[in-house]
Design an enzyme around this catalytic site. Structure first.
Site, short mmCIF file in Angstrom:
data_model
loop_
_atom_site.label_atom_id
_atom_site.label_comp_id
_atom_site.label_asym_id
_atom_site.label_seq_id
_atom_site.Cartn_x
_atom_site.Cartn_y
_atom_site.Cartn_z
N CYS A 9 0.87 -1.19 0.00
CA CYS A 9 0.00 0.00 0.00
C CYS A 9 0.90 1.23 0.00
CB CYS A 9 -0.97 -0.02 1.18
SG CYS A 9 -0.17 0.04 2.80
N ASN A 12 2.44 1.47 4.16
CA ASN A 12 2.76 0.21 4.88
C ASN A 12 2.50 0.34 6.39
OD1 ASN A 12 5.63 -2.01 5.41
ND2 ASN A 12 3.52 -2.55 5.03
N CYS A 14 -1.20 0.92 7.30
CA CYS A 14 -2.64 0.65 7.49
C CYS A 14 -3.07 -0.62 6.75
CB CYS A 14 -3.49 1.84 7.01
SG CYS A 14 -3.16 3.37 7.90
N ARG A 15 -3.18 -0.54 5.42
CA ARG A 15 -3.79 -1.65 4.68
C ARG A 15 -2.88 -2.85 4.49
NH1 ARG A 15 -5.19 2.06 -0.25
NH2 ARG A 15 -3.27 2.98 0.56
N SER A 16 -1.65 -2.63 4.01
CA SER A 16 -0.82 -3.81 3.69
C SER A 16 -0.35 -4.59 4.92
CB SER A 16 0.34 -3.47 2.75
OG SER A 16 1.22 -2.55 3.31
N ASP A 128 -7.95 3.86 0.89
CA ASP A 128 -7.01 4.31 1.91
C ASP A 128 -7.78 4.89 3.11
OD1 ASP A 128 -5.04 5.48 3.40
OD2 ASP A 128 -4.15 6.60 1.74
#
Ligand code: 4NP
Length: 160
Positions: A9, A12, A14-16, A128
């Site tokens: 993401c 690196n 939050c999402r990934s 995001d």
């Protein structure tokens, strides 16, 4: 043969890292995959290098039984040597990864995680949540869980 998956993401944090944690948990729960899949995450940017995931995502994860505790790092061209699949969270990540890729072989490894959604087909990215509310973090994690389960199913059935 072992498969190597990288989730990417922007930051690196939050999402990934959430995708890394969810995928590790899904793989550990499936005897067809446990020990056969290596999983990591990275960010397009280096701003958060060394940091734990965002506390809002850690809280979301903890409420669902996950411990998101990887340390942020920036994606690098050599990641394409190690990983079979590089899953981006949104189309901007895909474009940025195409800039990191060195050749057509690298570029073929770039996939969009949202293409594996089964219960949330109205989404075409994992949005995001960084500037959003706690609800946006919950939605991101819903999407990540949905898509990771499908990726695991495809891996277990040797369709990916
Ligand atoms: P991520 O979220 O890409 O899911 O880790 C973000 C984290 C940090 C920033 C943007 C998005 N940032 O601008 O610092």
């Amino acid at each position: 043969m072992k498969k190597y998956l990288l989730f990417v993401c922007l930051g690196n944090i939050c999402r990934s890292p959430a995708a890394e944690g969810v995928m590790k948990s899904v793989v550990a729960d499936d005897p067809r995959l446990d020990g056969f899949v290596e999983i990591d995450s990275a960010g397009i940017g280096a701003w958060h290098t060394g940091q734990l995931p965002d506390s809002r995502m850690r809280k979301c994860g903890a409420s669902r039984g996950y411990d998101f505790s990887s340390r942020a790092r920036q994606v690098k061209p050599q990641d394409f040597d190690r990983f079979n699949y590089v899953f981006a969270m949104d189309h901007e990540n895909v474009a940025d990864l195409n800039g990191v890729a060195r050749n057509a072989t690298d570029r073929k490894k770039i996939l969009c995680l949202a293409d594996y959604l089964t219960d949330h087909r109205d989404y075409h990215t994992v949005p995001d949540p960084y500037y959003g509310t706690q609800k946006d973090f919950e939605i991101a994690l819903d999407l990540i869980e949905d898509a990771c389960k499908e990726v695991a199913r495809l891996l277990a059935e040797e369709k990916l």
